[in-house]
Design a protein around this motif. Structure first.
Motif, short mmCIF file in Angstrom:
data_model
loop_
_atom_site.label_atom_id
_atom_site.label_comp_id
_atom_site.label_asym_id
_atom_site.label_seq_id
_atom_site.Cartn_x
_atom_site.Cartn_y
_atom_site.Cartn_z
N UNK A 1 6.85 -30.59 -0.55
CA UNK A 1 6.70 -31.93 -1.10
C UNK A 1 6.52 -31.89 -2.60
N UNK A 2 5.65 -31.00 -3.07
CA UNK A 2 5.30 -30.96 -4.49
C UNK A 2 6.33 -30.20 -5.31
N UNK A 3 6.79 -29.08 -4.79
CA UNK A 3 7.71 -28.22 -5.53
C UNK A 3 7.11 -26.84 -5.70
N UNK A 4 7.80 -26.00 -6.42
CA UNK A 4 7.36 -24.61 -6.57
C UNK A 4 7.89 -24.02 -7.88
N UNK A 5 7.12 -23.10 -8.46
CA UNK A 5 7.59 -22.37 -9.65
C UNK A 5 8.38 -21.14 -9.19
N UNK A 6 9.60 -21.03 -9.66
CA UNK A 6 10.48 -19.93 -9.29
C UNK A 6 10.69 -19.02 -10.49
N UNK A 7 10.53 -17.71 -10.26
CA UNK A 7 10.69 -16.73 -11.36
C UNK A 7 12.17 -16.42 -11.56
N UNK A 8 12.61 -16.64 -12.79
CA UNK A 8 14.00 -16.37 -13.17
C UNK A 8 14.08 -14.96 -13.75
N UNK A 9 14.82 -14.06 -13.07
CA UNK A 9 14.92 -12.67 -13.52
C UNK A 9 15.64 -12.54 -14.86
N UNK A 10 16.54 -13.47 -15.16
CA UNK A 10 17.30 -13.40 -16.40
C UNK A 10 16.44 -13.77 -17.61
N UNK B 1 -0.96 -30.95 -9.21
CA UNK B 1 -1.37 -29.72 -9.89
C UNK B 1 -0.64 -28.55 -9.25
N UNK B 2 0.09 -27.84 -10.07
CA UNK B 2 0.89 -26.72 -9.58
C UNK B 2 0.60 -25.51 -10.46
N UNK B 3 0.05 -24.46 -9.85
CA UNK B 3 -0.33 -23.24 -10.58
C UNK B 3 -1.20 -23.54 -11.80
N UNK B 4 -2.16 -24.44 -11.59
CA UNK B 4 -3.11 -24.77 -12.65
C UNK B 4 -2.63 -25.77 -13.68
N UNK B 5 -1.37 -26.22 -13.57
CA UNK B 5 -0.83 -27.17 -14.54
C UNK B 5 -0.73 -28.56 -13.90
N UNK B 6 -1.24 -29.57 -14.61
CA UNK B 6 -1.17 -30.95 -14.11
C UNK B 6 0.13 -31.60 -14.56
N UNK B 7 0.86 -32.13 -13.60
CA UNK B 7 2.15 -32.75 -13.89
C UNK B 7 2.08 -34.23 -13.52
N UNK B 8 2.31 -35.14 -14.48
CA UNK B 8 2.21 -36.57 -14.19
C UNK B 8 3.37 -37.06 -13.33
N UNK B 9 3.10 -38.07 -12.53
CA UNK B 9 4.13 -38.72 -11.72
C UNK B 9 4.56 -40.01 -12.42
N UNK B 10 5.69 -40.59 -12.03
CA UNK B 10 6.17 -41.82 -12.70
C UNK B 10 5.13 -42.95 -12.64
#
Length: 317
Positions: A79-88, A130-139
């Motif tokens: 629902x919220x999303x996820x942080x994905x690590x980009x190898x490049x 809040x995702x990985x300690x970061x607050x992200x505002x919604x519309x």
């Protein structure tokens, strides 16, 4: 009063009623919740147009819309999303979930586990995630409409009272009457199909900016002190009602005031009357009040208890 905004809301109501046949009261209550800035639970058996109502409303408002079909295996990250690590780039990038939208339909919310429910309800309350300690505002217009089926209990996770209190309204979607149901059949016979591109041909009648402007107008509605005392007396009486084990919370008192102002504004008035308070009472309270076990055994319904409550406080002049 902002007459232009009121005209826009009237057009929106008329357009909704043309598509959602026979549900005029439901449409009115949805608009009150939208103006009051509160989330909604739609409860009804399958096939009564709950999903269609939300899709049509989002289309008419030209708003961002997402739908989540909630199931027992849905996780908060879905629902919220996820942080994905980009190898490049050797950096994390955020893949946003469907919660980052303006109108979110959470289908069958009682089918998903408490952990996922809690993630959704936190966003509803705080208007951020809040995702990985970061607050992200919604519309700014972040509006959740959740649906649930009242008849199925196996494999469901009923929302606790504290989480139900986060919803402004609980609306019951009932069967349409015979006349309305016949009109539905005539519409289908004429070629309308809600599953196809007919919805895309709907012409928008309002914008998100119109709704935000209307909310500003609602906030300026006048409330006499006698009306405030009347509302407060109803709230306090609910806590002493002989049939109720749990009365209205302070949060619900604030919500009752705000929805009464929205109801008054939609009715074309610049002040709240006792009737405005009564009209919004059932959808506002039916998911917040709890009947005593003996009252349930006697077959008392929560809406009947609310109607009884409204007769126990004298109406101010």
């Amino acid at each position: 009063m902002t007459h232009d905004a009121l005209t826009v809301l009237n057009r929106l109501s008329q357009a909704l009623n043309r598509v959602i046949v026979g549900q005029a009261t439901l449409v009115q209550q949805m608009l009150v919740a939208l103006l009051a800035g509160g989330h909604v639970i739609l409860e009804g058996v399958p096939g009564t147009g709950k999903t269609l109502l939300v899709k049509v409303l989002a289309t008419l408002l030209q708003s961002e819309y997402r739908r989540i079909q909630l199931t027992p295996d849905i996780l908060p990250a879905d629902i919220i999303g996820i942080n994905i690590f980009d190898l490049n780039t050797r950096k994390f990038t955020l893949k946003k979930g469907p919660i980052f939208t303006q109108i979110l339909l959470a289908d069958e919310i009682n089918r998903t586990p408490p952990k996922t429910q809690a993630a959704l309800l936190e966003a509803m309350e705080e208007q951020q995630v809040t995702l990985d300690g970061e607050s992200l505002p919604l519309p700014e217009l972040f509006w959740v409409i959740a649906t649930q089926n009242p008849l199925e209990f196996e494999g469901t996770y009923p929302l606790p009272e504290a989480q139900l209190d986060r919803f402004l309204f609980k609306l019951i979607v009932d069967y349409p009457d015979a006349t309305a149901e016949k009109q539905m059949l005539l519409n289908r016979q004429a070629g309308f199909q809600s599953r196809r591109l007919d919805l895309a041909r709907l012409k928008p009648v309002a914008t998100v900016e119109d709704i935000l402007a209307a909310r500003q107008a609602v906030s300026s509605i006048q409330v006499d002190e006698k009306i405030l005392d009347y509302l407060l007396a109803l709230v306090q009486r609910s806590r002493k009602h002989p049939d109720l084990a749990l009365g209205a919370s302070p949060r619900s008192a604030v919500a009752w005031l705000q929805t009464s102002k929205a109801q008054a504004w939609l009715s074309g008035r610049e002040f709240v009357t006792p009737d405005d308070i009564k009209i919004v009472a059932a959808p506002l309270l039916r998911h917040r009040l709890i009947l005593k076990p003996e009252s349930q055994l006697d077959g008392l319904q929560i809406d009947a208890a609310i109607a009884s409550l409204l007769t126990q406080i004298p109406v101010p002049r």
